[in-house]
Design a protein around this motif. Structure first.
Motif, PDB file in Angstrom:
ATOM      1  N   LEU A  69      24.722  30.644 -14.070  1.00  0.00           N
ATOM      2  CA  LEU A  69      26.133  30.487 -14.438  1.00  0.00           C
ATOM      3  C   LEU A  69      27.012  30.248 -13.209  1.00  0.00           C
ATOM      4  CD1 LEU A  69      26.406  33.259 -17.186  1.00  0.00           C
ATOM      5  CD2 LEU A  69      26.240  30.780 -17.499  1.00  0.00           C
ATOM      6  N   PHE A  70      26.656  30.883 -12.106  1.00  0.00           N
ATOM      7  CA  PHE A  70      27.412  30.663 -10.865  1.00  0.00           C
ATOM      8  C   PHE A  70      27.265  29.220 -10.392  1.00  0.00           C
ATOM      9  CE2 PHE A  70      27.606  31.303  -6.064  1.00  0.00           C
ATOM     10  CZ  PHE A  70      28.991  31.222  -6.032  1.00  0.00           C
ATOM     11  N   SER A  71      26.090  28.629 -10.628  1.00  0.00           N
ATOM     12  CA  SER A  71      25.884  27.229 -10.234  1.00  0.00           C
ATOM     13  C   SER A  71      26.817  26.297 -11.009  1.00  0.00           C
ATOM     14  CB  SER A  71      24.424  26.816 -10.445  1.00  0.00           C
ATOM     15  OG  SER A  71      24.116  26.704 -11.829  1.00  0.00           O
ATOM     16  N   LEU A  72      27.104  26.647 -12.262  1.00  0.00           N
ATOM     17  CA  LEU A  72      28.025  25.836 -13.064  1.00  0.00           C
ATOM     18  C   LEU A  72      29.442  25.915 -12.507  1.00  0.00           C
ATOM     19  CD1 LEU A  72      26.786  26.702 -16.674  1.00  0.00           C
ATOM     20  CD2 LEU A  72      26.166  24.738 -15.248  1.00  0.00           C
ATOM     21  N   ILE A  73      29.834  27.097 -12.042  1.00  0.00           N
ATOM     22  CA  ILE A  73      31.154  27.258 -11.441  1.00  0.00           C
ATOM     23  C   ILE A  73      31.255  26.439 -10.155  1.00  0.00           C
ATOM     24  CG2 ILE A  73      32.715  28.918 -10.337  1.00  0.00           C
ATOM     25  CD1 ILE A  73      31.637  31.015 -12.288  1.00  0.00           C
ATOM     26  N   SER A  74      30.207  26.501  -9.333  1.00  0.00           N
ATOM     27  CA  SER A  74      30.201  25.747  -8.075  1.00  0.00           C
ATOM     28  C   SER A  74      30.289  24.248  -8.332  1.00  0.00           C
ATOM     29  CB  SER A  74      28.934  26.071  -7.277  1.00  0.00           C
ATOM     30  OG  SER A  74      28.920  27.419  -6.895  1.00  0.00           O
ATOM     31  N   PHE A  75      29.549  23.789  -9.332  1.00  0.00           N
ATOM     32  CA  PHE A  75      29.604  22.364  -9.660  1.00  0.00           C
ATOM     33  C   PHE A  75      30.981  21.988 -10.186  1.00  0.00           C
ATOM     34  CE2 PHE A  75      29.104  18.665 -12.404  1.00  0.00           C
ATOM     35  CZ  PHE A  75      28.448  17.797 -11.546  1.00  0.00           C
ATOM     36  N   GLY A  76      31.600  22.890 -10.958  1.00  0.00           N
ATOM     37  CA  GLY A  76      32.935  22.627 -11.480  1.00  0.00           C
ATOM     38  C   GLY A  76      33.958  22.459 -10.370  1.00  0.00           C
ATOM     39  N   TRP A 136      33.449  19.112  -8.731  1.00  0.00           N
ATOM     40  CA  TRP A 136      33.994  18.036  -9.570  1.00  0.00           C
ATOM     41  C   TRP A 136      35.514  17.983  -9.490  1.00  0.00           C
ATOM     42  CZ3 TRP A 136      36.722  18.605 -14.391  1.00  0.00           C
ATOM     43  CH2 TRP A 136      36.936  17.404 -15.074  1.00  0.00           C
ATOM     44  N   LEU A 137      36.184  19.154  -9.504  1.00  0.00           N
ATOM     45  CA  LEU A 137      37.646  19.205  -9.483  1.00  0.00           C
ATOM     46  C   LEU A 137      38.250  18.647  -8.197  1.00  0.00           C
ATOM     47  CD1 LEU A 137      38.709  22.621 -11.076  1.00  0.00           C
ATOM     48  CD2 LEU A 137      39.331  20.329 -11.862  1.00  0.00           C
ATOM     49  N   THR A 138      37.480  18.692  -7.114  1.00  0.00           N
ATOM     50  CA  THR A 138      38.002  18.227  -5.825  1.00  0.00           C
ATOM     51  C   THR A 138      37.565  16.805  -5.489  1.00  0.00           C
ATOM     52  OG1 THR A 138      36.127  19.280  -4.700  1.00  0.00           O
ATOM     53  CG2 THR A 138      38.152  20.562  -4.888  1.00  0.00           C
ATOM     54  N   SER A 139      36.974  16.111  -6.463  1.00  0.00           N
ATOM     55  CA  SER A 139      36.552  14.731  -6.226  1.00  0.00           C
ATOM     56  C   SER A 139      37.769  13.811  -6.174  1.00  0.00           C
ATOM     57  CB  SER A 139      35.603  14.273  -7.347  1.00  0.00           C
ATOM     58  OG  SER A 139      36.270  14.252  -8.594  1.00  0.00           O
ATOM     59  N   VAL A 196      45.070  22.802  -9.638  1.00  0.00           N
ATOM     60  CA  VAL A 196      45.192  24.203  -9.206  1.00  0.00           C
ATOM     61  C   VAL A 196      44.846  25.143 -10.347  1.00  0.00           C
ATOM     62  CG1 VAL A 196      46.794  25.979  -8.420  1.00  0.00           C
ATOM     63  CG2 VAL A 196      46.853  23.704  -7.388  1.00  0.00           C
ATOM     64  N   TYR A 197      45.353  24.848 -11.558  1.00  0.00           N
ATOM     65  CA  TYR A 197      45.052  25.699 -12.711  1.00  0.00           C
ATOM     66  C   TYR A 197      43.564  25.651 -13.059  1.00  0.00           C
ATOM     67  CZ  TYR A 197      50.104  25.953 -13.444  1.00  0.00           C
ATOM     68  OH  TYR A 197      51.456  26.167 -13.283  1.00  0.00           O
ATOM     69  N   GLY A 198      42.952  24.478 -12.856  1.00  0.00           N
ATOM     70  CA  GLY A 198      41.513  24.366 -13.086  1.00  0.00           C
ATOM     71  C   GLY A 198      40.727  25.238 -12.120  1.00  0.00           C
ATOM     72  N   ILE A 199      41.167  25.258 -10.854  1.00  0.00           N
ATOM     73  CA  ILE A 199      40.517  26.115  -9.856  1.00  0.00           C
ATOM     74  C   ILE A 199      40.689  27.580 -10.226  1.00  0.00           C
ATOM     75  CG2 ILE A 199      40.619  26.888  -7.452  1.00  0.00           C
ATOM     76  CD1 ILE A 199      41.351  24.006  -6.685  1.00  0.00           C
ATOM     77  N   TYR A 200      41.904  27.953 -10.641  1.00  0.00           N
ATOM     78  CA  TYR A 200      42.143  29.332 -11.064  1.00  0.00           C
ATOM     79  C   TYR A 200      41.210  29.730 -12.217  1.00  0.00           C
ATOM     80  CZ  TYR A 200      46.538  29.621  -8.392  1.00  0.00           C
ATOM     81  OH  TYR A 200      47.480  29.663  -7.393  1.00  0.00           O
ATOM     82  N   VAL A 229      36.849  19.034   1.917  1.00  0.00           N
ATOM     83  CA  VAL A 229      36.662  20.087   0.906  1.00  0.00           C
ATOM     84  C   VAL A 229      35.602  19.706  -0.128  1.00  0.00           C
ATOM     85  CG1 VAL A 229      37.799  21.242  -1.051  1.00  0.00           C
ATOM     86  CG2 VAL A 229      38.960  21.080   1.162  1.00  0.00           C
ATOM     87  N   HIS A 230      35.668  18.484  -0.631  1.00  0.00           N
ATOM     88  CA  HIS A 230      34.779  18.061  -1.724  1.00  0.00           C
ATOM     89  C   HIS A 230      33.302  18.167  -1.344  1.00  0.00           C
ATOM     90  CE1 HIS A 230      33.298  15.883  -5.167  1.00  0.00           C
ATOM     91  NE2 HIS A 230      32.809  14.906  -4.410  1.00  0.00           N
ATOM     92  N   TYR A 231      32.918  17.606  -0.218  1.00  0.00           N
ATOM     93  CA  TYR A 231      31.506  17.612   0.161  1.00  0.00           C
ATOM     94  C   TYR A 231      31.038  19.001   0.610  1.00  0.00           C
ATOM     95  CZ  TYR A 231      31.643  12.575  -0.311  1.00  0.00           C
ATOM     96  OH  TYR A 231      31.778  11.312  -0.839  1.00  0.00           O
TER      97      TYR A 231
END
Length: 423
Positions: free
Chosen positions: A87-94, A97-100, A113-117, A178-180
Motif C-alpha cells: 500500500l505504501f508503494s501505491l502512495i509513492s507512485f501517486g 504521478w502528481l509531480t509529473s 497540493v490537495y492531492g499531496i495532502y 522533485v518528480h524523478y
C-alpha cells in the motif's frame, strides 16, 4: 558471552534481511518527507502548509493506532508487513504521478497540493500499522536475551537510513528535480517489498479469539499507563519530539534564515540523524544499561539545550553542529526507550504496546510538525524553536522529580532476568 557480543543480532539471517528492507523503506520515507516539504512550501510559500502536512499524517496515525495494535496482535506479522509495504508503494507512485509535468500543466496548484495532502493522509493510515507490526516482528526474529542488541541495530538502521535519505533527498531535488526523486523512492519501496518475502511466516502469539476489540484495546492501554517506567520513557520522548523538534520547519531555516537552499535542507536533516546513528552504533560496544533512567533524563535535557541554540543560530556551521549534538542525545534516548519496551512487554501484547508507542512517539512527529508550523507562523521560526526547547527542559525537570521508578531505572536487572530464563 552473548551479552558482550556487539554483533549478536547480526548473526541471525532473517534479522539481517529485516534490517536491509527497513533501511530501504526508511531511506525512501525520509527522502519523501524532505521532497514533500520542499515541494509544498515552494508551491505555497506558506509556513502553515508545513503544519497541514503534519496534521494530515497525524490524525489517522494517532486515532487508528489502538485498533491497528489489536489487528497486529491477531494477525501473522510477515504477511501484514508485506500488505503495508504494498500500500505504501501505491502512495509513492501517486506522489510521483502528481509531480509529473503533465499533471502540473493540466491541474491548478491548489489541486496538486490537495492531492499531496490526501496521499499524506493515507500514509498516516499506514503509519498506524507500520509501527506495531515492526515492533512485533523484531521480537519474533531474535531470542529475548539479545533484545537490547537487536533494538540498538534496528534503531541504528532507522537513523542511518534517515541520514542518507534526508541528505540524498535535498541533493536530488537540486540535481534531478522533485518528480524523478519521487520515482527513485517508488523503486526503493519495491525493493523492500521483494525482500520481505525472504522472511518466513511467524506464529501468532495472541490466539485469544474470545477477547473483544474493546477488551483488547483496554488491556494494551492499561498495561502502558500502569507501568511508570514505560509511561515515563514514552512521555519524555513524545515531549522532546513534540516541543523540542523542529524538523518540519527545517525548510524555513534552510531557505529563509540560513540561505542554504535544498542542499542545506538535506545537510540539516542529515546532521540531526548522523549524531543519532553514531551514538547508537557506539552503544553496541558500550551498552547503556547502568543508571539508565538518569542517562535518559540527561539526554532529553541535552536535546532541549541543543535545539535552543539551533533556534538562535544564524550561522550554517553552528546550526549543523548543534543539530549533530541534538542527534547524539536523541540517539541515547531512542536506544533506551526501545530496549525498555522490548524487555518489559509480554509477547502477546506487542502489537498493542507498539501501537501505544506509535501514538506517543510516532504520531508526535506529525503533531510536532503542526506545532512547529503554527508556532513559526505566529512567533517566527527561530523563536518558535527556542520556546519549544525551553518547554522541553521544564517538562524533563518535572518528570525527573516526580517519576522515581524511571529516575532509578537500571536495565542490567532486566537483562540478567531474561538471561536466567534461558539457562
Amino acid at each position: 558471552m552473548v551479552k558482550n557480543d556487539p554483533y549478536a543480532a547480526l548473526r541471525i539471517k532473517e534479522f539481517n534481511i529485516f534490517l536491509l528492507l527497513r533501511f530501504a523503506l526508511v531511506f525512501g520515507w525520509s527522502m519523501q518527507f524532505v521532497v514533500i516539504e520542499w515541494q509544498v512550501y515552494s508551491m505555497t510559500n506558506d509556513k502553515l502548509s508545513l503544519a497541514l502536512i503534519g496534521l494530515c499524517e497525524f490524525l489517522p496515525a494517532f486515532f487508528l493506532a489502538p485498533f491497528a495494535g489489536h489487528i497486529v496482535d491477531k494477525k501473522e506479522k510477515r504477511n501484514l508487513f508485506a500488505v503495508c509495504i504494498t500500500l505504501f508503494s501505491l502512495i509513492s507512485f501517486g506522489l510521483f504521478w502528481l509531480t509529473s509535468s503533465k499533471i502540473e500543466a493540466a491541474w491548478e496548484t491548489n489541486s496538486i497540493v490537495y492531492g499531496i495532502y490526501s496521499l499524506v493522509f493515507f500514509g498516516g493510515v499506514l503509519r498506524a500499522f507500520f509501527g506495531p507490526t515492526i515492533f512485533s516482528l523484531i521480537a519474533l526474529l531474535v531470542p529475548k536475551k539479545i533484545y537490547p542488541n537487536a533494538a540498538t541495530w534496528s534503531s541504528s538502521t532507522w537513523k542511518g537510513a534517515s541520514v542518507f535519505g534526508a541528505l540524498c533527498g535535498g541533493f536530488l531535488i537540486a540535481w534531478i528535480g522533485v518528480h524523478y526523486t519521487l520515482g527513485i523512492i517508488f523503486l526503493l519501496v519495491m525493493v523492500a517489498l521483494a525482500l520481505v518475502f525472504q522472511i518466513a511466516k511467524k506464529p501468532i502469539i495472541n490466539k485469544d479469539s474470545s477477547e473483544s476489540v474493546k477488551e483488547s484495546l483496554k488491556a494494551g492501554l492499561s498495561f502502558v499507563f500502569n507501568d511508570k517506567v514505560i509511561l515515563g520513557a514514552l512521555t519524555l520522548d513524545m515531549i522532546a519530539v513534540l516541543f523540542g523538534g523542529a524538523v518540519a520547519i527545517f525548510t524555513v531555516f534552510a531557505k529563509d534564515i540560513l540561505d542554504a537552499g535544498p542542499e542545506g535542507l538535506g545537510i540539516l536533516n542529515a546532521a540531526l540523524s548522523s549524531g543519532s546513528i553514531i551514538t547508537m552504533l557506539a552503544t553496541t560496544y558500550i551498552p547503556i544499561t547502568k543508571d539508565t533512567g538518569k542517562k535518559l533524563l540527561i539526554s532529553i535535557f541535552g536535546f532541549g539545550i541543543s535545539m535552543i541554540i539551533f533556534g538562535a543560530s544564524k550561522l550554517m556551521w553552528l546550526s549543523v553542529l548543534t543539530l549533530f549534538f541534538a542527534g547524539v542525545f536523541d540517539g541515547i534516548s531512542m536506544v533506551v526507550r526501545q530496549t525498555i519496551l522490548q524487555l518489559k512487554t509480554p509477547d502477546h501484547m506487542r502489537g498493542r504496546v507498539g501501537a501505544v508507542n506509535s501514538m506517543f512517539v510516532g504520531s508526535s512527529n506529525e503533531l510536532g510538525a503542526v506545532e512547529s508550523g503554527v508556532a513559526a507562523r505566529i512567533f517566527g521560526a527561530p523563536l518558535a524553536v527556542m520556546l519549544g526547547g525551553t518547554a522541553t527542559l521544564i517538562i524533563v525537570g518535572i518528570i525527573g522529580i516526580k517519576n522515581r521508578p524511571l529516575r532509578e531505572l537500571d536495565l542490567r536487572k532486566d537483562i540478567n532476568a531474561h538471561e536466567e530464563e534461558n539457562v
